[in-house]
Design a protein around this motif. Sequence first.
Motif, PDB file in Angstrom:
ATOM      1  N   TRP A 131       0.826  -1.204   0.000  1.00  0.00           N
ATOM      2  CA  TRP A 131       0.000   0.000   0.000  1.00  0.00           C
ATOM      3  C   TRP A 131       0.863   1.258   0.000  1.00  0.00           C
ATOM      4  CZ3 TRP A 131      -4.860  -0.964  -1.128  1.00  0.00           C
ATOM      5  CH2 TRP A 131      -5.352  -2.233  -0.861  1.00  0.00           C
ATOM      6  N   LEU A 132       1.956   1.229   0.735  1.00  0.00           N
ATOM      7  CA  LEU A 132       2.819   2.410   0.781  1.00  0.00           C
ATOM      8  C   LEU A 132       3.480   2.670  -0.568  1.00  0.00           C
ATOM      9  CD1 LEU A 132       4.440   1.818   4.284  1.00  0.00           C
ATOM     10  CD2 LEU A 132       2.914   3.690   3.660  1.00  0.00           C
ATOM     11  N   SER A 133       3.956   1.607  -1.231  1.00  0.00           N
ATOM     12  CA  SER A 133       4.664   1.796  -2.499  1.00  0.00           C
ATOM     13  C   SER A 133       3.716   2.266  -3.594  1.00  0.00           C
ATOM     14  CB  SER A 133       5.373   0.507  -2.914  1.00  0.00           C
ATOM     15  OG  SER A 133       4.457  -0.559  -3.064  1.00  0.00           O
ATOM     16  N   PHE A 134       2.540   1.651  -3.714  1.00  0.00           N
ATOM     17  CA  PHE A 134       1.608   2.066  -4.763  1.00  0.00           C
ATOM     18  C   PHE A 134       1.010   3.439  -4.460  1.00  0.00           C
ATOM     19  CE2 PHE A 134       1.818  -2.319  -6.160  1.00  0.00           C
ATOM     20  CZ  PHE A 134       1.744  -2.171  -7.539  1.00  0.00           C
ATOM     21  N   ALA A 135       0.780   3.724  -3.179  1.00  0.00           N
ATOM     22  CA  ALA A 135       0.279   5.061  -2.835  1.00  0.00           C
ATOM     23  C   ALA A 135       1.315   6.122  -3.169  1.00  0.00           C
ATOM     24  CB  ALA A 135      -0.075   5.117  -1.353  1.00  0.00           C
ATOM     25  N   ALA A 136       2.592   5.828  -2.909  1.00  0.00           N
ATOM     26  CA  ALA A 136       3.652   6.796  -3.201  1.00  0.00           C
ATOM     27  C   ALA A 136       3.751   7.071  -4.692  1.00  0.00           C
ATOM     28  CB  ALA A 136       4.988   6.285  -2.664  1.00  0.00           C
ATOM     29  N   VAL A 137       3.745   6.014  -5.499  1.00  0.00           N
ATOM     30  CA  VAL A 137       3.865   6.203  -6.946  1.00  0.00           C
ATOM     31  C   VAL A 137       2.628   6.914  -7.494  1.00  0.00           C
ATOM     32  CG1 VAL A 137       4.110   5.037  -9.165  1.00  0.00           C
ATOM     33  CG2 VAL A 137       5.390   4.214  -7.185  1.00  0.00           C
ATOM     34  N   ALA A 138       1.448   6.522  -7.009  1.00  0.00           N
ATOM     35  CA  ALA A 138       0.219   7.181  -7.474  1.00  0.00           C
ATOM     36  C   ALA A 138       0.243   8.670  -7.136  1.00  0.00           C
ATOM     37  CB  ALA A 138      -1.001   6.513  -6.828  1.00  0.00           C
ATOM     38  N   TRP A 139       0.740   9.007  -5.961  1.00  0.00           N
ATOM     39  CA  TRP A 139       0.804  10.405  -5.575  1.00  0.00           C
ATOM     40  C   TRP A 139       1.777  11.171  -6.468  1.00  0.00           C
ATOM     41  CZ3 TRP A 139      -1.869  13.718  -2.775  1.00  0.00           C
ATOM     42  CH2 TRP A 139      -1.289  14.928  -2.429  1.00  0.00           C
ATOM     43  N   LEU A 140       2.914  10.588  -6.750  1.00  0.00           N
ATOM     44  CA  LEU A 140       3.898  11.262  -7.598  1.00  0.00           C
ATOM     45  C   LEU A 140       3.350  11.485  -9.009  1.00  0.00           C
ATOM     46  CD1 LEU A 140       7.204   9.478  -6.493  1.00  0.00           C
ATOM     47  CD2 LEU A 140       6.331  11.706  -5.783  1.00  0.00           C
ATOM     48  N   ILE A 141       2.612  10.502  -9.515  1.00  0.00           N
ATOM     49  CA  ILE A 141       1.997  10.664 -10.838  1.00  0.00           C
ATOM     50  C   ILE A 141       0.991  11.816 -10.814  1.00  0.00           C
ATOM     51  CG2 ILE A 141       0.450   9.573 -12.514  1.00  0.00           C
ATOM     52  CD1 ILE A 141       1.781   6.895 -11.793  1.00  0.00           C
ATOM     53  N   TRP A 142       0.190  11.866  -9.760  1.00  0.00           N
ATOM     54  CA  TRP A 142      -0.817  12.906  -9.647  1.00  0.00           C
ATOM     55  C   TRP A 142      -0.166  14.285  -9.539  1.00  0.00           C
ATOM     56  CZ3 TRP A 142      -5.425  12.797  -5.655  1.00  0.00           C
ATOM     57  CH2 TRP A 142      -6.355  13.752  -6.028  1.00  0.00           C
ATOM     58  N   ILE A 143       0.839  14.393  -8.675  1.00  0.00           N
ATOM     59  CA  ILE A 143       1.518  15.672  -8.500  1.00  0.00           C
ATOM     60  C   ILE A 143       2.161  16.132  -9.807  1.00  0.00           C
ATOM     61  CG2 ILE A 143       3.536  16.745  -7.410  1.00  0.00           C
ATOM     62  CD1 ILE A 143       1.168  16.744  -5.600  1.00  0.00           C
ATOM     63  N   ALA A 144       2.713  15.173 -10.557  1.00  0.00           N
ATOM     64  CA  ALA A 144       3.368  15.532 -11.818  1.00  0.00           C
ATOM     65  C   ALA A 144       2.395  16.167 -12.798  1.00  0.00           C
ATOM     66  CB  ALA A 144       4.007  14.291 -12.440  1.00  0.00           C
ATOM     67  N   THR A 145       1.116  15.798 -12.706  1.00  0.00           N
ATOM     68  CA  THR A 145       0.121  16.370 -13.617  1.00  0.00           C
ATOM     69  C   THR A 145      -0.425  17.702 -13.118  1.00  0.00           C
ATOM     70  OG1 THR A 145      -1.710  15.202 -12.550  1.00  0.00           O
ATOM     71  CG2 THR A 145      -0.563  14.049 -14.327  1.00  0.00           C
ATOM     72  N   LEU A 146      -0.211  18.013 -11.828  1.00  0.00           N
ATOM     73  CA  LEU A 146      -0.804  19.210 -11.244  1.00  0.00           C
ATOM     74  C   LEU A 146       0.169  20.367 -11.103  1.00  0.00           C
ATOM     75  CD1 LEU A 146      -2.951  17.640  -8.357  1.00  0.00           C
ATOM     76  CD2 LEU A 146      -3.757  18.484 -10.557  1.00  0.00           C
ATOM     77  N   VAL A 147       1.452  20.076 -10.952  1.00  0.00           N
ATOM     78  CA  VAL A 147       2.437  21.104 -10.611  1.00  0.00           C
ATOM     79  C   VAL A 147       3.227  21.514 -11.845  1.00  0.00           C
ATOM     80  CG1 VAL A 147       4.414  21.685  -9.165  1.00  0.00           C
ATOM     81  CG2 VAL A 147       2.609  20.196  -8.269  1.00  0.00           C
ATOM     82  N   ASP A 148       3.263  22.770 -12.102  1.00  0.00           N
ATOM     83  CA  ASP A 148       4.076  23.337 -13.185  1.00  0.00           C
ATOM     84  C   ASP A 148       5.154  24.228 -12.573  1.00  0.00           C
ATOM     85  OD1 ASP A 148       2.517  22.173 -15.231  1.00  0.00           O
ATOM     86  OD2 ASP A 148       1.003  23.753 -14.960  1.00  0.00           O
ATOM     87  N   GLY A 149       6.100  24.602 -13.402  1.00  0.00           N
ATOM     88  CA  GLY A 149       7.110  25.548 -12.930  1.00  0.00           C
ATOM     89  C   GLY A 149       8.488  24.931 -12.851  1.00  0.00           C
ATOM     90  N   ALA A 150       9.356  25.580 -12.076  1.00  0.00           N
ATOM     91  CA  ALA A 150      10.752  25.175 -11.969  1.00  0.00           C
ATOM     92  C   ALA A 150      10.882  23.808 -11.308  1.00  0.00           C
ATOM     93  CB  ALA A 150      11.524  26.225 -11.175  1.00  0.00           C
ATOM     94  N   TRP A 151      12.038  23.180 -11.562  1.00  0.00           N
ATOM     95  CA  TRP A 151      12.271  21.834 -11.036  1.00  0.00           C
ATOM     96  C   TRP A 151      12.234  21.814  -9.509  1.00  0.00           C
ATOM     97  CZ3 TRP A 151      16.153  20.977  -7.614  1.00  0.00           C
ATOM     98  CH2 TRP A 151      17.162  21.949  -7.535  1.00  0.00           C
ATOM     99  N   TRP A 152      12.757  22.907  -8.869  1.00  0.00           N
ATOM    100  CA  TRP A 152      12.792  22.923  -7.410  1.00  0.00           C
ATOM    101  C   TRP A 152      11.385  22.974  -6.825  1.00  0.00           C
ATOM    102  CZ3 TRP A 152      10.375  26.920  -5.071  1.00  0.00           C
ATOM    103  CH2 TRP A 152      10.194  28.102  -5.816  1.00  0.00           C
ATOM    104  N   ARG A 153      10.482  23.649  -7.571  1.00  0.00           N
ATOM    105  CA  ARG A 153       9.099  23.715  -7.101  1.00  0.00           C
ATOM    106  C   ARG A 153       8.451  22.330  -7.160  1.00  0.00           C
ATOM    107  NH1 ARG A 153       3.945  25.533  -9.347  1.00  0.00           N
ATOM    108  NH2 ARG A 153       2.741  26.585  -7.721  1.00  0.00           N
ATOM    109  N   LYS A 154       8.704  21.607  -8.241  1.00  0.00           N
ATOM    110  CA  LYS A 154       8.176  20.249  -8.348  1.00  0.00           C
ATOM    111  C   LYS A 154       8.782  19.348  -7.276  1.00  0.00           C
ATOM    112  CE  LYS A 154       6.894  20.054 -13.230  1.00  0.00           C
ATOM    113  NZ  LYS A 154       7.037  19.295 -14.501  1.00  0.00           N
ATOM    114  N   ALA A 155      10.108  19.495  -7.068  1.00  0.00           N
ATOM    115  CA  ALA A 155      10.766  18.673  -6.052  1.00  0.00           C
ATOM    116  C   ALA A 155      10.184  18.932  -4.667  1.00  0.00           C
ATOM    117  CB  ALA A 155      12.270  18.944  -6.059  1.00  0.00           C
TER     118      ALA A 155
END
Length: 763
Positions: A343-367
């Motif tokens: 659950w932790l691994s799939f939740a982590a990857v799912a969250w990263l995928i979601w964030i990648a679609t929502l956050v724009d801007g500089a690399w540090w902001r995404k990080a």
Amino acid sequence: MGHGPTGSLAWFAVFDDVRLIAVAGVAAVTAVYQLPELPSPAWLLAPLLLCMARFPGRALLAVVGTMAAWSLIQAHHAMADRLPAAADGEIVWLTGHVVGLPEAGRYRTRFEMATSNPARRLRLSWYGKPPALAPGDCLHVRAKLSTPHGSANPGGFDYSAWLWRQGIDATGYVRDSAACHAAPVWSINRLRHAALQRLAPILQQRPMRGLIEALSLGVRQHITDAQWATLRATGTTHLVAISGLHIGLIAGLLFAVARWLTLRTPAARQARRVAAVVAMAGAVGYAALAGWALPTQRAVIMAAVLLAAVVAERDIGASRALAWAALIVVLWHPASVIAPGFWLSFAAVAWLIWIATLVDGAWWRKALYFQLGLVAVLMPLTLWFFGQASLVAPLVNALLIPAASLAVPLVLLGGVAALVAPAGAGGWLLAKIAAALAALWPGLEWAAQWPLASFHHVLPGGLALVLAITALLLAAVPVPWRIRALGAMLILPAVIGWRPSGQAIAPGRFRLTVLDVGQGLASVVRTAHHTLVFDAGPAYRTGFDAGAMIVLPYLRQVGRLEIDRLLISHGDMDHVGGAAAVMAQAEVLHRQGAHSGDPCRAGQHWRWDGVDFDLRYPSEAEAADAHDSNEYSCVLRIHAPGASVLMTGDIEAPGERALLEREGEAIASDVLVVPHHGSTTSSSPAFINAVDPAVALVSAGWHNRWGFPRPAVVSRYRARGIELFNTATAGALEVAWPAPHAPRVTRWRWQHRRFWQQPRPGG
């Protein structure tokens, strides 16, 4: 809307979306793994036959039915391979070979052994000085076997579930051995063992040995308890458990290098495909080198789905790739759904995928969003599974994950060199990395010592978990602020520790919990605002400590880490062994009884929240001559309006007579914690008659070598119509009084029945 060909196709498309199918399939398998008994897979034939007709959602129903049926078939097969409960305690000669890497300790070596007749995987201990064991070695041993089982307590580690996930069919220990002349069986683990042997002279004197071995070969037995505590406090345990991060780093690095090289050859047009094949080979190789543990298997499957899409030149999208990975993981190993890591691994990857679609801007902001968001969304799950989370994790991981992208490939390179090259090769590199880790480690320890570095908090229930996750998702979704504000309300039950009203203890009432610590005793008494721990269970030199592994997790679970009184009835290790761990990790306001400056003396009394506590034995003269023996165990009577308990330690028949002569019927109680675990040296008929309990509780180990509770003692209680409960079969026992003098006993193992559990829930 929704009518006509176009509407029908859209309706079908919704149900055929692999993401919905994956959620439903995983939910179906999870439901199977909540069952107390295994039904026949034949029950699923009807819905599967229904799928022959064409209707919206047919694919969804077919997948759900197939995955549930497959899980049941696998579970039935695994149950058939297990040592049956009727054979528990058998001493038999076994022939097989060592699988996996043996764990050599100071007092014992623990290893797994595969036998062929019958085909089983055994987890055995060899005490004393066993011969040097290596994976693949043939063994002919005489062992005492036990069906896989473990203690059952609120908040405690579920050892029986862990054994099930690992495919262990029996546990036990070696009593004798004889020569076995069969040739060793080759395996990658034999090569891993050889690599460890080569690295030992280089790393054994270095404090970071355990971390290097964990990162290179997936071996964590040399990580010290103090190092584990630092890693947990800083939220960095995932960095030393080879899983998605490590497999992803190696696969990504190999993909980039292979693509760069292939672009400079005549096969440049196939660069991505070549790179994907090389990356997959590297991921599989690293997973094999790390022992092919379940977390690495999940990571390899995730990588395989993404790389297969590259080879097929199909853009299936990150979320669909994750859905396919989840389906394959659960089909590959259905028991994954009871592993927190799944659950932790799939939740982590799912969250990263979601964030990648929502956050724009500089690399540090995404990080920044990745780190803060990842820790935030995983915190409810981490608290749910482990009761602990780290507040410094975002900052520490922001620094260490980039460092890991350099360290992991270098450590792997050194490990491979040690595996395939002459002795000592790769040692120089690993020694330098170990020195660098040792230089950085004090900084991590400093972060772990920060007062708010980590905190313990127990979510009050599954509903609070769902509400907390929903609140965090609302905070991340670009919706109006008035809707996001709803998230602040949804997270409140998890934050403030809201619990159903039935769990509160009113003034003038109390609850008793006798924990399942195996052969020993540990119990907790809670009033409205005070906590008594009466005995703390055993601790063994091999590493098991009931105080650390059972008592403290339970206290965290019920939110009682401040102990008003720790009372140890006498000095036997099965009662006092866990006290040191409890003293070290909880706030104990007063220590009494054995190994303290305040021995028990009859006549001592205190009152908490309208509940009276009276020590009835031994007298001051008897206590002066006690010498920590069973005979002079502390005897405590707890009583409130309509409720009473007599707690007896290991008092024996002479002490029972002395107590009766002095107290008479004043020791009568609704509940009796049976003296000395049900030994024939205690529970004399006159004593049982005087106490006259409605309920008697036995704390004993399942199939313990003394046979406690002895059949004659059990007969004495049952002949008097006294309801008898045993932690060995019932798990932790909690007693409450819903009505005056009518104690109700809740059996933890019965409340949380699962089909793989042994012993079966009972009482």
